[in-house]
Design a protein around this motif. Structure first.
Motif, PDB file in Angstrom:
ATOM      1  N   GLU A 145      43.620  43.602  38.330  1.00 37.34           N
ATOM      2  CA  GLU A 145      42.524  43.600  39.305  1.00 37.34           C
ATOM      3  C   GLU A 145      41.389  42.684  38.859  1.00 37.34           C
ATOM      4  O   GLU A 145      40.794  41.962  39.669  1.00 37.34           O
ATOM      5  CB  GLU A 145      42.005  45.029  39.506  1.00 37.34           C
ATOM      6  CG  GLU A 145      42.917  45.908  40.337  1.00 37.34           C
ATOM      7  CD  GLU A 145      43.171  45.328  41.725  1.00 37.34           C
ATOM      8  OE1 GLU A 145      42.208  44.853  42.375  1.00 37.34           O
ATOM      9  OE2 GLU A 145      44.334  45.335  42.159  1.00 37.34           O
TER      10      GLU A 145
ATOM     11  N   GLU B 246      39.983  39.296  40.807  1.00 42.15           N
ATOM     12  CA  GLU B 246      38.568  39.074  41.144  1.00 42.15           C
ATOM     13  C   GLU B 246      38.106  37.712  40.661  1.00 42.15           C
ATOM     14  O   GLU B 246      37.406  36.976  41.381  1.00 42.15           O
ATOM     15  CB  GLU B 246      37.705  40.158  40.505  1.00 42.15           C
ATOM     16  CG  GLU B 246      37.809  41.530  41.126  1.00 42.15           C
ATOM     17  CD  GLU B 246      36.936  42.528  40.401  1.00 42.15           C
ATOM     18  OE1 GLU B 246      35.947  42.110  39.754  1.00 42.15           O
ATOM     19  OE2 GLU B 246      37.236  43.740  40.459  1.00 42.15           O
TER      20      GLU B 246
ATOM     21  N   ASP C 120      38.840  34.266  42.530  1.00 36.27           N
ATOM     22  CA  ASP C 120      38.035  33.817  43.669  1.00 36.27           C
ATOM     23  C   ASP C 120      37.198  32.622  43.225  1.00 36.27           C
ATOM     24  O   ASP C 120      36.495  32.693  42.213  1.00 36.27           O
ATOM     25  CB  ASP C 120      37.119  34.946  44.139  1.00 36.27           C
ATOM     26  CG  ASP C 120      36.191  34.502  45.248  1.00 36.27           C
ATOM     27  OD1 ASP C 120      35.080  34.011  44.944  1.00 36.27           O
ATOM     28  OD2 ASP C 120      36.584  34.622  46.415  1.00 36.27           O
TER      29      ASP C 120
END
Length: 376
Positions: free
Chosen positions: A328, A332, A335
């Motif tokens: 996760e 993130e 991006d």
């Protein structure tokens, strides 16, 4: 000033990890400031002729002999031990990167006997242990050295507490906190191509490279074009890493290049979108500092000694151990906007908190104090 840096082992695969990197960075920085810094260590795996310098630092490397099946602790060199007294006497300051082994302990004892200014740096390698060998070495040498050194350098409050526990009684009164420093690096160029996620550390169980592979299998479900690199010398986990890579069908997107040179690591970092070190109880990893210096956002676990700094600066993410949290966090940081901001924060953190200039200022102050103490 002539400074002798002693460390356990230097090899082409960088098998001994961070302490050698720290010793070389300090020696190179001292030489840049006009001092005569050199390296003393065991050597292993070099083709003939053996190097007489490492990254521009004069080096005395002695072939390693494995006396006991105890990893680095069972290695030594009769030739190194025979030369230790002479090499110590030729130095103004002896800086030993101390571990419970048959290399750094004898060198430090030789410096103590010769009355030379002695600085010890333990890198989290000396902590309370119930193992018989550790108890014997502590009784014979370690406590005497920690108490007798002019300065003992520690990384974190946790390491300081561990050193006090090893010594016992009222603890130590000669400690100085010294963070690891990292040389300034050029920022990574503008990234192109598919996302690239890097692991560059020893393939050792505590480093959890299999967690990296499992995490990347989760990332691949969301970003199928991503590419992954698992680099580092094998210390028992290569088979598990390879098996998991094949099981998760990542062999088309993941490479395992083995041990890399310092220049090759920097080359990989400049191509990386995210650097991941999923290990637990990591005191102060040089690989994370190197990633920050290049501007690569990092993912570490909460028990990493740099986790709070990374999170506070916005230079990456700290997660609970395990593939899910790592995946996760990587997603993130992939991006583009988040990655760009974290990249700038990473370089700022490296420059402001972990610069070699600041570390060298502290080290030279410690050396000056040691010289003054011995002269007095």
């Amino acid at each position: 000033m002539r400074v002798l840096h002693a460390v356990t082992l230097h090899s082409p695969t960088h098998a001994f990890g961070g302490p050698v990197r720290v010793a070389l960075n300090l020696a190179k920085g001292l030489r840049a400031r006009g001092h005569e810094a050199s390296l003393l260590a065991l050597g292993e795996g070099f083709p003939d002729p053996w190097p007489t310098e490492v990254e521009g630092v004069p080096a005395a490397l002695y072939p390693a002999k494995r006396l006991l099946p105890l990893g680095f602790s069972g290695m030594t060199s009769p030739a190194l031990l025979a030369a230790a007294g002479r090499l110590v006497r030729g130095a103004d300051v002896v800086h030993v990167h101390l571990a419970r082994d048959l290399v750094t302990l004898p060198i430090a004892l030789a410096a103590l006997r010769a009355g030379k200014p002695l600085v010890l740096q333990t890198h989290g390698m000396v902590d309370p242990s119930g193992k018989l060998l550790a108890k014997v070495l502590d009784a014979v040498a370690v406590r005497r050295l920690l108490r007798g050194a002019d300065a003992v350098l520690y990384l974190t409050p946790h390491e300081r507490e561990a050193l006090d526990a090893v010594v016992g009684g009222a603890g130590l009164d000669n400690t100085v906190r010294l963070v690891n420093g990292v040389p300034a690096q050029e920022a990574r160029p503008a990234l192109s191509g598919p996302p690239r996620i890097l692991y560059s550390a020893r393939l050792q169980e505590r480093k959890r490279p299999v967690d990296f592979v499992n995490a990347m299998s989760l990332v691949a479900q969301r970003v199928p074009q991503a590419r992954y690199v698992v680099a580092g010398p094998n210390e028992g986990e290569y088979g598990a890493v390879f098996h998991q890579m094949m099981t998760m069908r990542l062999d088309g997107s993941m490479t395992i290049p083995g041990a890399l040179s310092s220049d090759q690591v920097l080359e990989e970092l400049r191509r990386a979108h995210v650097y991941v070190l999923p290990s637990v109880d990591e005191p102060f990893p040089m690989s994370v500092l190197e990633a920050l210096s290049v501007g690569v956002p990092v993912v570490v676990t909460h028990s990493n000694g740099l986790a709070r700094d990374v999170v506070a600066a916005g230079a990456g993410r700290a997660v609970e151990p395990g593939p899910e949290g790592v995946a996760e966090a990587v997603l993130e940081l992939l991006d583009p906007g988040v990655n760009g901001a974290a990249s700038l924060a990473a370089r700022k953190l490296a420059a402001e908190s972990f610069s070699m200039d600041g570390v060298l200022d502290t080290v030279l102050s410690v050396y000056a104090g040691a010289l003054k103490r011995r002269a007095g």
